[in-house]
Design an enzyme around this catalytic site. Structure first.
Site, mmCIF file in Angstrom:
data_model
loop_
_atom_site.group_PDB
_atom_site.id
_atom_site.type_symbol
_atom_site.label_atom_id
_atom_site.label_comp_id
_atom_site.label_asym_id
_atom_site.label_seq_id
_atom_site.Cartn_x
_atom_site.Cartn_y
_atom_site.Cartn_z
ATOM 1 N N LYS A 63 -0.809 10.277 -6.361
ATOM 2 C CA LYS A 63 -2.205 10.232 -5.890
ATOM 3 C C LYS A 63 -2.572 11.525 -5.160
ATOM 4 O O LYS A 63 -3.725 11.779 -4.872
ATOM 5 C CB LYS A 63 -2.417 9.033 -4.970
ATOM 6 N N GLN A 96 -3.727 6.064 -0.177
ATOM 7 C CA GLN A 96 -5.050 6.662 -0.366
ATOM 8 C C GLN A 96 -5.355 7.680 0.726
ATOM 9 O O GLN A 96 -5.957 8.723 0.456
ATOM 10 C CB GLN A 96 -6.146 5.578 -0.350
ATOM 11 N N ASP A 137 0.418 2.340 5.276
ATOM 12 C CA ASP A 137 0.344 2.635 3.846
ATOM 13 C C ASP A 137 -0.599 3.829 3.661
ATOM 14 O O ASP A 137 -1.809 3.701 3.815
ATOM 15 C CB ASP A 137 -0.195 1.379 3.122
ATOM 16 N N HIS A 193 -3.726 -3.450 -0.042
ATOM 17 C CA HIS A 193 -3.300 -3.474 -1.444
ATOM 18 C C HIS A 193 -2.109 -4.440 -1.505
ATOM 19 O O HIS A 193 -1.376 -4.603 -0.528
ATOM 20 C CB HIS A 193 -2.860 -2.046 -1.797
ATOM 21 N N CYS A 244 -5.895 -4.621 -7.222
ATOM 22 C CA CYS A 244 -4.637 -5.047 -6.564
ATOM 23 C C CYS A 244 -4.887 -5.483 -5.118
ATOM 24 O O CYS A 244 -4.089 -5.171 -4.219
ATOM 25 C CB CYS A 244 -3.588 -3.942 -6.594
HETATM 26 C C1 LIG Z 1 -3.789 1.563 -0.737
HETATM 27 C C2 LIG Z 1 -2.704 1.538 -1.781
HETATM 28 N N1 LIG Z 1 -1.469 1.168 -1.423
HETATM 29 C C3 LIG Z 1 -0.459 1.145 -2.302
HETATM 30 C C4 LIG Z 1 -0.642 1.503 -3.607
HETATM 31 C C5 LIG Z 1 0.515 1.441 -4.548
HETATM 32 O O1 LIG Z 1 0.886 2.724 -4.978
HETATM 33 P P1 LIG Z 1 2.010 2.898 -6.074
HETATM 34 O O2 LIG Z 1 1.605 2.016 -7.223
HETATM 35 O O3 LIG Z 1 1.959 4.356 -6.423
HETATM 36 O O4 LIG Z 1 3.300 2.482 -5.487
HETATM 37 C C6 LIG Z 1 -1.911 1.883 -4.037
HETATM 38 C C7 LIG Z 1 -2.162 2.214 -5.453
HETATM 39 O O5 LIG Z 1 -3.251 2.118 -5.956
HETATM 40 C C8 LIG Z 1 -2.968 1.915 -3.094
HETATM 41 O O6 LIG Z 1 -4.211 2.269 -3.441
#
Ligand SMILES: Cc1ncc(COP(=O)(O)O)c(C=O)c1O
Length: 403
Positions: free
Chosen positions: A225, A202, A199, A128, A361
């Protein structure tokens, strides 16, 4: 001290009972966009309401009754998170605004201070933007290089070297649902004395993980999430690393002493928590985790996997459908030939089916997959077969209009 023991209770999982905990679920609409943000259980909503309606006070500052209670609640919540991911100590849990901010803290307060020109940051192609842009920015600031990695283990062994200072990888791709082998990645990373950043945005929802066992250096996730409130996230870091890092933002409560010439940072975790924290969010998230321990999450994951398999088997009946996601994943991404993903999303939206479409993203991954966007369905243990059947019917209606 373990406050949140996910194994200690006589737990169960019943799909209908679980589903009944979510007031946003109704017969008129179907929510299949949980990878964007999960629905919220009543327990979390009630705790947040209780704070705003009856016990509003600040934390770690005032000394009146409600303020002391709030401070204690925040400490308890921190311990809940530490227990949830099996951290050594609750001082390793930093409250942030979300995964994005957590990774930016690592990039700016850790990486920026150690990286030298031509050092390398290995970043997987699955990422992401939240786990790519912070590394691109710090590379620009320091002269380090971001190295693209397919997420294949053999390729990591070929790419990694003494120049590698950081390996950044997702626990679960938000596009393909792929879960890399973190144990092996951790082993290889540490053979080269590099630092592993995971990260968990998910992954944490579907696969509880043990940061100690996997020897993860930094782990980031967002509360929203994981059935929790928006605007709140967590950065886990090994104590040794957090201690050596420079402060993140300046402001109230991140310091021990301050004068016009200098300051001394506070101890962990407060050193990274300038300003009033997201009190309502933290209290709501503690209620979420407390509620979650009543359920057998492993059983819930198995149910979601079965539902995902059912969903995929139904989708496969659609002519000219191309999948991008891995089997058995609660994240299902695809395209249908000659139909633009956004056209489908709009027509599904009109039929009250919530899904996500677009680049998700993850522009570099879209390039690799050879598309400009995908249709993504994401399932949770509160979804059921009727949701999927309604989705399939709505897709067929949309196809009839679009072709
Ligand atoms: C794999 C992953 N990393 C990071 C994020 C970013 O999360 P946040 O916008 O809550 O900071 C997301 C959000 O969709 C995600 O799916």
């Amino acid at each position: 001290m373990v406050l949140l023991d996910l194994n200690s209770h006589n737990k169960h999982y019943n799909p209908e009972k679980f589903r009944s905990n979510f007031p946003a679920i109704n017969d008129q609409s179907v929510y299949l966009d949980s990878a964007a943000t999960a629905l919220k259980p009543q327990a979390m909503i009630a705790a947040t309401h209780e704070y705003y309606a009856h016990s509003t006070a600040t934390a770690q500052r005032s000394l009146h009754h409600d303020a002391l209670q709030v401070t204690a609640s925040i400490d308890k919540a921190r311990q809940y998170v530490a227990d949830f991911i099996h951290a050594n100590d609750n001082s390793e849990i930093i409250w942030t605004r979300g995964t994005t901010e957590s990774i930016n803290i690592v990039a700016q307060s850790y990486a920026r201070t150690i990286l030298k020109p031509n050092d390398e940051i290995i970043v997987s192609e699955l990422e992401h933007h939240s786990n790519l842009l912070p590394w691109l920015i710090v590379a620009q600031q320091t002269g380090a290089k971001v190295i693209k990695w397919s997420s294949n283990i053999d390729e990591l062994s070929a790419l990694i070297s003494s120049r590698t200072k950081i390996v950044a990888i997702t626990q679960m791709s938000n596009v393909t649902g792929f879960c890399p082998d973190l144990a092996t990645i951790s082993q290889i990373t540490h053979q080269y004395n590099a630092v592993l950043v995971v990260d968990g945005a998910q992954g944490i929802v579907h696969h509880c993980l043990d940061v100690k066992q996997l020897d993860i250096d930094f782990y980031a996730f967002s509360a929203h999430k994981l059935y929790g409130p928006t605007g709140l996230g967590v950065l886990y870091g090994k104590q040794l690393l957090l201690k050596q890092m420079s402060v993140w933002q300046g402001g109230g409560k991140m310091l021990k002493t301050a004068s016009f010439s200098d300051f001394q940072p506070a101890d962990l975790p407060y050193k990274f928590e300038a300003g009033t924290p997201n009190i309502a969010g933290i209290i709501g998230f503690a209620a979420t985790l407390d509620w979650l321990r009543n359920w057998d999450v492993k059983q819930a994951d198995r149910y979601t996997e079965q539902l995902a398999n059912y969903t995929k088997s139904q989708l496969m009946k659609i002519t000219d459908i191309e999948f991008y996601s891995v089997d058995n994943s609660p994240i299902i991404s695809f395209n249908i030939k000659n139909i633009h993903h956004n056209d489908l999303a709009i027509l599904l939206g009109e039929q009250k089916i919530a899904i996500r479409t677009g680049e998700l993203c993850a522009q570099p991954l879209m390039q690799k997959l050879g598309c400009h966007g995908v249709i993504r369905i994401s399932l949770m243990p509160y979804n059921n077969q009727q949701d999927v059947d309604k989705l399939i019917e709505a897709i067929q209606n949309a196809i009839a209009i679009l072709t």
